[in-house]
Design an enzyme around this catalytic site. Structure first.
Site, PDB file in Angstrom:
ATOM      1  N   THR A  38       0.863  -1.199   0.000  1.00 27.42           N
ATOM      2  CA  THR A  38       0.000   0.000   0.000  1.00 27.42           C
ATOM      3  C   THR A  38       0.889   1.234   0.000  1.00 27.42           C
ATOM      4  O   THR A  38       1.981   1.216   0.560  1.00 27.42           O
ATOM      5  CB  THR A  38      -0.892  -0.017   1.261  1.00 27.42           C
ATOM      6  N   VAL A  68     -13.797  -3.187   1.667  1.00 31.08           N
ATOM      7  CA  VAL A  68     -13.116  -1.894   1.647  1.00 31.08           C
ATOM      8  C   VAL A  68     -12.217  -1.809   2.876  1.00 31.08           C
ATOM      9  O   VAL A  68     -12.645  -2.128   3.986  1.00 31.08           O
ATOM     10  CB  VAL A  68     -14.131  -0.732   1.652  1.00 31.08           C
ATOM     11  N   ASP A 104      -8.998   0.362   5.220  1.00 27.65           N
ATOM     12  CA  ASP A 104      -8.822   1.678   5.861  1.00 27.65           C
ATOM     13  C   ASP A 104      -8.306   2.739   4.893  1.00 27.65           C
ATOM     14  O   ASP A 104      -8.508   3.930   5.115  1.00 27.65           O
ATOM     15  CB  ASP A 104      -7.849   1.562   7.031  1.00 27.65           C
ATOM     16  N   THR A 160      -0.838   2.077   6.877  1.00 31.12           N
ATOM     17  CA  THR A 160      -0.787   0.842   6.096  1.00 31.12           C
ATOM     18  C   THR A 160      -0.819  -0.333   7.060  1.00 31.12           C
ATOM     19  O   THR A 160      -0.280  -0.250   8.158  1.00 31.12           O
ATOM     20  CB  THR A 160       0.483   0.762   5.228  1.00 31.12           C
TER      21      THR A 160
HETATM   22  N1  ASP Z   1      -4.390  -1.128   4.694  1.00 28.61           N
HETATM   23  C1  ASP Z   1      -4.600  -1.802   3.444  1.00 28.61           C
HETATM   24  C2  ASP Z   1      -5.968  -2.438   3.458  1.00 28.61           C
HETATM   25  O1  ASP Z   1      -6.363  -2.978   4.461  1.00 28.61           O
HETATM   26  C3  ASP Z   1      -3.588  -2.867   3.156  1.00 28.61           C
HETATM   27  C4  ASP Z   1      -2.149  -2.541   3.477  1.00 28.61           C
HETATM   28  O2  ASP Z   1      -1.843  -1.455   3.924  1.00 28.61           O
HETATM   29  O3  ASP Z   1      -1.284  -3.426   3.244  1.00 28.61           O
HETATM   30  O4  ASP Z   1      -6.600  -2.439   2.421  1.00 28.61           O
END
Ligand code: ASP
Length: 314
Positions: A177, A206, A208, A228
């Site tokens: 991310t 969906v 965060d 993230t």
């Molecule tokens: N936070 C992101 C989600 O949950 C994934 C990530 O940051 O790796 O969609």
């Protein structure tokens, strides 16, 4: 080059390319080198804008577009696949000066989801658009569209196949991310985040990254934050807003607030991940409870630095 009128003014930029466990994969060292270079290039390009007087909102959009265009990160090109082997992309952006925000979820053909989020901020009376409505709005407002196949990379296809073989759902721990936070020479803050989500996530899920206050928050009263990690936990923790609230109401410095949210609040809910933040004085904070967070920063008075592991930079 810094413009004359802006010389000596305070600005700061931090970016991330995701937090995760750093599973061993073939070619990990070469990949790490590529990632460091990519982060450095994005910092250099966007720093040029900021030092020339660009607004923080422009800067975070610019940095995130560059990260989305790189196949190395789980956002835009290089996004992970959902349980059906399709792409559903989420992004959000917030202006710390006005507290205006834009967010999009479940995009399938918009090349740069963060641009769609910016269009929602600028040209819609709403904050959050999802699915076909978000897509139609972005198309109407001139966002560049691509075939879904554009987002695909061998590496993410392989991760998806591996998750299917192991019957794993919504696989966390894969870095990728992207996000950016900035303070501009006019004293304004902004934050943006973009993601393909979690490998093998449910259709319609969906995370965060699309949720203002969870994955993204910015206010000139406190700081700008991009998160993230395991999105479900970051949403429940209202992670990004909590960092800002601690700075605004408890007078914690941004570093202490970032640490507290990751190592106490998110961790106490069993969540893994990290965040980047910048306050109104241009102080940069990184916090993560995973093995890795791809990250970097540059400010008016500190040279560009890039890190992946815990000890790489503080
Ligand atoms: N936070 C992101 C989600 O949950 C994934 C990530 O940051 O790796 O969609």
């Amino acid at each position: 080059m810094t413009m004359r009128a802006e010389r000596g003014r305070v600005w700061a930029l931090a970016i991330h390319g995701g937090a995760g466990a750093g599973r061993q994969e073939d070619g990990a060292e070469a990949l790490e080198r590529e990632i460091r270079h990519a982060l450095a290039d994005v910092l250099d390009a966007t720093a040029h804008l900021l030092s020339s007087g660009a607004a923080a909102l422009e800067a975070v959009e610019d940095a995130v577009v560059r990260l989305e265009d790189s196949p190395l990160f789980n956002a835009g090109k290089g996004s992970v696949l959902n349980e059906r082997g399709e792409f559903e992309l989420d992004a959000s952006i917030m202006d710390g000066r006005t507290l205006r925000a834009g967010a999009v979820a479940g995009l399938t053909t918009v090349k740069n989801p963060v641009r769609a989020a910016r269009l929602v901020l600028e040209r819609s009376p709403h904050v959050f658009l999802a699915g076909p409505g978000a897509e139609a709005f972005a198309a109407r407002e001139g966002a560049e569209l691509v075939e879904p196949a554009y987002f695909e990379t061998e590496r993410r296809r392989a991760a998806f196949e591996a998750a299917k073989r192991n019957a794993q759902r919504a696989l966390p721990g894969d870095t990728g991310t992207v996000g950016a936070v900035a303070l501009d020479v006019h004293g304004n803050l902004a934050a943006a985040t973009s993601t393909g989500g979690l490998t093998s996530k449910a259709v319609g899920r969906v995370g965060d990254s699309a949720v203002i206050g969870a994955g993204t928050f910015a206010s000139n009263a406190s700081c700008a934050v991009s998160c993230t990690g395991h999105g479900e936990t970051f949403i429940r923790a209202t992670a990004a807003r909590d960092v800002a609230a601690l700075v605004e109401y408890s007078n914690l410095d941004v570093e202490a607030a970032a640490r507290r949210v990751i190592h106490e609040r998110v961790a106490s809910l069993g969540g893994e991940g990290g965040l980047i933040a910048i306050d109104t004085r241009g102080r940069v904070a990184f916090a993560f409870n995973t093995a890795l967070m791809l990250r970097g920063a540059v400010t008016h008075d500190s040279p560009r630095r890039v890190g992946i592991r815990i000890d790489d930079l503080r």
